[in-house]
Design a protein around this motif. Structure first.
Motif, short mmCIF file in Angstrom:
data_model
loop_
_atom_site.label_atom_id
_atom_site.label_comp_id
_atom_site.label_asym_id
_atom_site.label_seq_id
_atom_site.Cartn_x
_atom_site.Cartn_y
_atom_site.Cartn_z
N ALA A 6 81.04 16.09 102.80
CA ALA A 6 81.55 16.25 101.44
C ALA A 6 82.31 15.02 100.97
CB ALA A 6 82.43 17.48 101.35
N ILE A 7 82.66 14.13 101.88
CA ILE A 7 83.42 12.93 101.52
C ILE A 7 82.43 11.81 101.20
CG2 ILE A 7 85.16 11.28 102.26
CD1 ILE A 7 86.17 14.13 102.01
N PRO A 8 82.43 11.30 99.96
CA PRO A 8 81.50 10.20 99.64
C PRO A 8 81.89 8.92 100.37
CG PRO A 8 83.01 10.59 97.82
CD PRO A 8 83.25 11.70 98.81
N PRO A 9 80.93 8.07 100.68
CA PRO A 9 81.27 6.83 101.39
C PRO A 9 82.11 5.91 100.52
CG PRO A 9 78.98 6.81 100.66
CD PRO A 9 79.49 8.19 100.41
N SER A 10 83.15 5.37 101.10
CA SER A 10 84.03 4.47 100.36
C SER A 10 83.40 3.10 100.19
CB SER A 10 85.36 4.31 101.11
OG SER A 10 85.15 3.63 102.34
N ARG A 11 83.92 2.33 99.27
CA ARG A 11 83.47 0.96 99.09
C ARG A 11 83.70 0.17 100.38
NH1 ARG A 11 85.76 2.34 94.11
NH2 ARG A 11 84.34 2.07 92.33
N TRP A 12 84.78 0.49 101.09
CA TRP A 12 85.06 -0.15 102.38
C TRP A 12 83.91 0.10 103.35
CZ3 TRP A 12 88.64 -3.27 104.77
CH2 TRP A 12 88.65 -3.27 106.17
N ALA A 13 83.50 1.36 103.48
CA ALA A 13 82.43 1.70 104.41
C ALA A 13 81.12 1.05 104.00
CB ALA A 13 82.27 3.22 104.47
N LEU A 131 88.25 2.59 97.50
CA LEU A 131 87.88 4.00 97.54
C LEU A 131 86.42 4.19 97.14
CD1 LEU A 131 90.97 5.53 95.68
CD2 LEU A 131 90.49 5.69 98.13
N ALA A 132 85.88 5.37 97.41
CA ALA A 132 84.54 5.69 96.95
C ALA A 132 84.50 5.63 95.42
CB ALA A 132 84.14 7.09 97.43
N GLU A 133 83.34 5.30 94.90
CA GLU A 133 83.18 5.14 93.45
C GLU A 133 83.56 6.42 92.71
OE1 GLU A 133 79.75 3.75 90.23
OE2 GLU A 133 79.30 3.85 92.38
N ASP A 134 84.32 6.25 91.64
CA ASP A 134 84.72 7.34 90.75
C ASP A 134 85.57 8.41 91.42
OD1 ASP A 134 83.32 6.17 88.59
OD2 ASP A 134 81.46 7.19 89.17
N THR A 135 86.32 8.03 92.46
CA THR A 135 87.21 9.00 93.10
C THR A 135 88.68 8.66 92.92
OG1 THR A 135 87.20 7.86 95.25
CG2 THR A 135 85.47 9.50 94.88
N GLU A 136 88.98 7.66 92.11
CA GLU A 136 90.36 7.20 91.99
C GLU A 136 91.29 8.29 91.46
OE1 GLU A 136 87.67 3.65 91.91
OE2 GLU A 136 87.74 5.54 90.79
N GLN A 137 90.87 8.97 90.39
CA GLN A 137 91.72 10.03 89.85
C GLN A 137 91.91 11.15 90.87
OE1 GLN A 137 90.79 11.62 85.99
NE2 GLN A 137 90.45 9.59 85.09
N CYS A 138 90.84 11.50 91.57
CA CYS A 138 90.95 12.55 92.58
C CYS A 138 91.91 12.14 93.69
CB CYS A 138 89.57 12.86 93.16
SG CYS A 138 89.56 14.17 94.40
#
Length: 221
Positions: A6-13, A131-138
């Motif tokens: 359920a956790i989208p891959p981060s930009r780091w990953a 962070l994963a794309e579009d997850t900053e607000q979350c």
């Protein structure tokens, strides 16, 4: 989010090999006696003594370790297994939790025997632009929900020339995300030494919208 899928891959990953030098580079700096505590000094200055602090995106553990040496009760979370392993090599017994911000809830922390509310939540070292794309607000909302009453959040990231795989996060967009997450900006500076704002780096001190200001002002040395 209890399932890893359920956790989208981060930009780091997703950056893959572009991130491989980070842990070893800082391990070499620590081994060589270099000063890598800039962020920790600011955190220590604004936190009450013996504060409960969450180091979100702890990397190889340098901020967690520095704050524990200063007497704080620090929980570090880091989803990258190679960095968790590096943290134990550099700081034996540091015991970072292998968690992504997006799965770090009070219930998960309690299950690991850690505090579920913090006087200060720290996400420095470009965590928010990786962070994963579009997850900053979350992510902001998840971290907000881990703040103790009167607690605050310290975030820092590059505005230009960020690390491999990172995004551009203009201050005006970050402010909109902060507001959408029910937070307010108490301070915006250009470094961890609180230089004026600039186009290269941003340091943000946040609090929950509507919370009393100065709640911990009597907690200093």
């Amino acid at each position: 989010m209890s399932e890893e899928s359920a956790i989208p891959p981060s930009r780091w990953a997703l950056a893959g090999e572009g991130t491989h030098g980070y842990g070893p580079r800082f391990a070499e700096l620590v081994a060589g006696g270099e000063d890598v505590d800039g962020e920790a000094r600011l955190v220590d200055a604004i936190a009450p003594r013996g504060a409960r602090i969450l180091d979100a995106g702890a990397g190889m553990g340098r901020v967690t370790a520095a704050l524990r040496l200063r007497g704080h009760d620090v929980t570090g979370i880091e989803p990258d297994p190679s960095l968790v392993a590096q943290s134990e090599q550099t700081y034996p017994g540091i015991d970072l939790l292998p968690l992504d911000i997006l799965e770090t809830t009070p219930e998960v922390l309690s299950a690991h025997g850690r505090a579920t509310a913090y006087e200060l939540v720290v996400a420095v070292g470009n965590v928010f632009i990786l962070l994963a794309e579009d997850t900053e607000q979350c992510a902001l909302t998840m971290l907000r929900d881990l703040l103790a009453p009167g607690g605050r959040m310290l975030i820092g990231f590059h505005l230009s020339a960020g690390p491999a795989g990172s995004r551009s996060y203009p201050p005006e967009e970050f402010r909109r995300d902060v507001e959408a997450a029910g937070l307010v900006v108490d301070l915006h500076a250009g470094s961890y030494e609180l230089h004026p704002t600039n186009a290269e780096y941003a340091v943000w001190l946040l609090s929950v919208a509507g919370s009393p200001r100065g709640a911990h002002s009597a907690g200093g040395a």
